[in-house]
Write a protein that holds these residues in place. Structure first.
Motif, PDB file in Angstrom:
ATOM      1  N   THR A  17       0.799  -1.224   0.000  1.00 52.71           N
ATOM      2  CA  THR A  17       0.000   0.000   0.000  1.00 52.71           C
ATOM      3  C   THR A  17       0.833   1.275   0.000  1.00 52.71           C
ATOM      4  OG1 THR A  17      -0.143  -0.081   2.416  1.00 52.71           O
ATOM      5  CG2 THR A  17      -1.939  -1.112   1.179  1.00 52.71           C
ATOM      6  N   LEU A  18       2.119   1.162   0.365  1.00 51.73           N
ATOM      7  CA  LEU A  18       3.003   2.327   0.437  1.00 51.73           C
ATOM      8  C   LEU A  18       4.259   2.095  -0.394  1.00 51.73           C
ATOM      9  CD1 LEU A  18       2.916   2.997   4.290  1.00 51.73           C
ATOM     10  CD2 LEU A  18       1.600   4.187   2.525  1.00 51.73           C
ATOM     11  N   ILE A  19       4.745   3.179  -0.987  1.00 52.30           N
ATOM     12  CA  ILE A  19       6.009   3.162  -1.724  1.00 52.30           C
ATOM     13  C   ILE A  19       6.920   4.214  -1.099  1.00 52.30           C
ATOM     14  CG2 ILE A  19       7.149   3.705  -3.910  1.00 52.30           C
ATOM     15  CD1 ILE A  19       4.630   2.805  -5.339  1.00 52.30           C
ATOM     16  N   ALA A  20       8.155   3.836  -0.843  1.00 55.04           N
ATOM     17  CA  ALA A  20       9.183   4.788  -0.421  1.00 55.04           C
ATOM     18  C   ALA A  20      10.123   4.974  -1.601  1.00 55.04           C
ATOM     19  CB  ALA A  20       9.942   4.261   0.789  1.00 55.04           C
ATOM     20  N   SER A  21      10.430   6.219  -1.936  1.00 57.83           N
ATOM     21  CA  SER A  21      11.338   6.475  -3.049  1.00 57.83           C
ATOM     22  C   SER A  21      12.372   7.515  -2.648  1.00 57.83           C
ATOM     23  CB  SER A  21      10.567   6.949  -4.282  1.00 57.83           C
ATOM     24  OG  SER A  21       9.984   8.205  -4.039  1.00 57.83           O
ATOM     25  N   ALA A  22      13.558   7.350  -3.187  1.00 56.25           N
ATOM     26  CA  ALA A  22      14.641   8.307  -2.970  1.00 56.25           C
ATOM     27  C   ALA A  22      15.142   8.762  -4.324  1.00 56.25           C
ATOM     28  CB  ALA A  22      15.786   7.672  -2.176  1.00 56.25           C
ATOM     29  N   ILE A  49      13.553  11.753   0.460  1.00 56.93           N
ATOM     30  CA  ILE A  49      12.895  10.455   0.532  1.00 56.93           C
ATOM     31  C   ILE A  49      11.419  10.746   0.685  1.00 56.93           C
ATOM     32  CG2 ILE A  49      12.620   8.329   1.865  1.00 56.93           C
ATOM     33  CD1 ILE A  49      15.552   8.748   2.760  1.00 56.93           C
ATOM     34  N   ARG A  50      10.607  10.119  -0.161  1.00 52.89           N
ATOM     35  CA  ARG A  50       9.165  10.356  -0.125  1.00 52.89           C
ATOM     36  C   ARG A  50       8.427   9.056   0.116  1.00 52.89           C
ATOM     37  NH1 ARG A  50       9.629  14.567  -4.901  1.00 52.89           N
ATOM     38  NH2 ARG A  50       9.857  16.436  -3.625  1.00 52.89           N
ATOM     39  N   ASN A  79      19.146   1.449  -0.729  1.00 52.89           N
ATOM     40  CA  ASN A  79      17.988   0.621  -0.461  1.00 52.89           C
ATOM     41  C   ASN A  79      17.050   1.317   0.513  1.00 52.89           C
ATOM     42  OD1 ASN A  79      16.422  -1.648  -0.632  1.00 52.89           O
ATOM     43  ND2 ASN A  79      17.992  -3.048   0.112  1.00 52.89           N
ATOM     44  N   LEU A  80      15.766   1.096   0.351  1.00 53.46           N
ATOM     45  CA  LEU A  80      14.741   1.565   1.281  1.00 53.46           C
ATOM     46  C   LEU A  80      13.907   0.359   1.672  1.00 53.46           C
ATOM     47  CD1 LEU A  80      13.619   4.758  -0.638  1.00 53.46           C
ATOM     48  CD2 LEU A  80      14.908   4.705   1.493  1.00 53.46           C
ATOM     49  N   ILE A  81      13.816   0.085   2.974  1.00 57.17           N
ATOM     50  CA  ILE A  81      13.115  -1.107   3.447  1.00 57.17           C
ATOM     51  C   ILE A  81      12.125  -0.722   4.530  1.00 57.17           C
ATOM     52  CG2 ILE A  81      13.396  -3.365   4.554  1.00 57.17           C
ATOM     53  CD1 ILE A  81      16.230  -3.422   3.409  1.00 57.17           C
ATOM     54  N   PHE A  82      10.896  -1.218   4.403  1.00 62.57           N
ATOM     55  CA  PHE A  82       9.890  -1.037   5.438  1.00 62.57           C
ATOM     56  C   PHE A  82      10.033  -2.147   6.477  1.00 62.57           C
ATOM     57  CE2 PHE A  82       7.874   1.480   2.148  1.00 62.57           C
ATOM     58  CZ  PHE A  82       7.228   2.481   2.868  1.00 62.57           C
ATOM     59  N   HIS A  83       9.701  -1.827   7.714  1.00 63.38           N
ATOM     60  CA  HIS A  83       9.645  -2.820   8.787  1.00 63.38           C
ATOM     61  C   HIS A  83       8.605  -3.868   8.413  1.00 63.38           C
ATOM     62  CE1 HIS A  83       8.674  -4.508  12.725  1.00 63.38           C
ATOM     63  NE2 HIS A  83       9.867  -4.080  13.110  1.00 63.38           N
ATOM     64  N   PRO A  84       8.835  -5.142   8.692  1.00 62.55           N
ATOM     65  CA  PRO A  84       7.899  -6.174   8.230  1.00 62.55           C
ATOM     66  C   PRO A  84       6.505  -6.137   8.869  1.00 62.55           C
ATOM     67  CG  PRO A  84       9.705  -7.148   9.488  1.00 62.55           C
ATOM     68  CD  PRO A  84      10.016  -5.698   9.320  1.00 62.55           C
ATOM     69  N   THR A  85       6.355  -5.561  10.057  1.00 59.55           N
ATOM     70  CA  THR A  85       5.034  -5.572  10.707  1.00 59.55           C
ATOM     71  C   THR A  85       4.474  -4.180  10.990  1.00 59.55           C
ATOM     72  OG1 THR A  85       6.042  -5.762  12.891  1.00 59.55           O
ATOM     73  CG2 THR A  85       5.411  -7.815  11.778  1.00 59.55           C
ATOM     74  N   MET A  86       5.280  -3.147  10.838  1.00 60.71           N
ATOM     75  CA  MET A  86       4.817  -1.781  11.075  1.00 60.71           C
ATOM     76  C   MET A  86       5.176  -0.913   9.882  1.00 60.71           C
ATOM     77  SD  MET A  86       5.775  -1.191  15.077  1.00 60.71           S
ATOM     78  CE  MET A  86       7.493  -1.632  14.966  1.00 60.71           C
ATOM     79  N   LEU A 128       7.103   1.485   9.323  1.00 60.17           N
ATOM     80  CA  LEU A 128       8.310   2.234   9.618  1.00 60.17           C
ATOM     81  C   LEU A 128       9.313   1.972   8.508  1.00 60.17           C
ATOM     82  CD1 LEU A 128       8.716   1.378  13.411  1.00 60.17           C
ATOM     83  CD2 LEU A 128       7.744   3.448  12.432  1.00 60.17           C
ATOM     84  N   LEU A 129      10.082   2.987   8.174  1.00 64.44           N
ATOM     85  CA  LEU A 129      11.082   2.861   7.126  1.00 64.44           C
ATOM     86  C   LEU A 129      12.462   2.714   7.763  1.00 64.44           C
ATOM     87  CD1 LEU A 129      11.311   2.988   4.033  1.00 64.44           C
ATOM     88  CD2 LEU A 129      11.719   5.425   4.265  1.00 64.44           C
ATOM     89  N   ALA A 130      13.227   1.737   7.288  1.00 67.19           N
ATOM     90  CA  ALA A 130      14.573   1.513   7.831  1.00 67.19           C
ATOM     91  C   ALA A 130      15.596   2.049   6.854  1.00 67.19           C
ATOM     92  CB  ALA A 130      14.802   0.044   8.055  1.00 67.19           C
TER      93      ALA A 130
END
Length: 82
Positions: free
Chosen positions: A34-39, A46-47, A71-78, A80-82
């Protein structure tokens, strides 16, 4: 420009999202899709964008000096962006 295809039960929805003025350097999608992180390739912005509507939900400014973001990685259960 970022082109997103959403496939749900034999139905395809296409969104074109203007993520950055420059090329995209890194991209991440949350586990729910549902969400995309882009740099940007400059590494200064970072958006976080909504996949379904294409709207920008959050923007992080890293600074004014160029940096390579690999690399942009979301937390697997929340969401949050790492």
């Amino acid at each position: 420009m970022l082109k997103v295809h959403i496939f749900v039960m034999e139905k395809s929805i296409e969104n074109i999202i203007t993520a950055h003025e420059s090329e995209i350097g890194a991209l991440g999608v949350n586990p729910e899709g549902t969400l995309i992180a882009s740099a940007s390739t400059k590494g200064t912005l970072i958006r976080i964008l909504s996949v379904e509507g294409g709207e920008q939900l959050q923007e992080f400014r890293r600074g004014t000096w160029k940096a390579v973001i690999y690399n942009l990685i979301f937390h697997p259960t929340m969401n949050l962006l790492a």
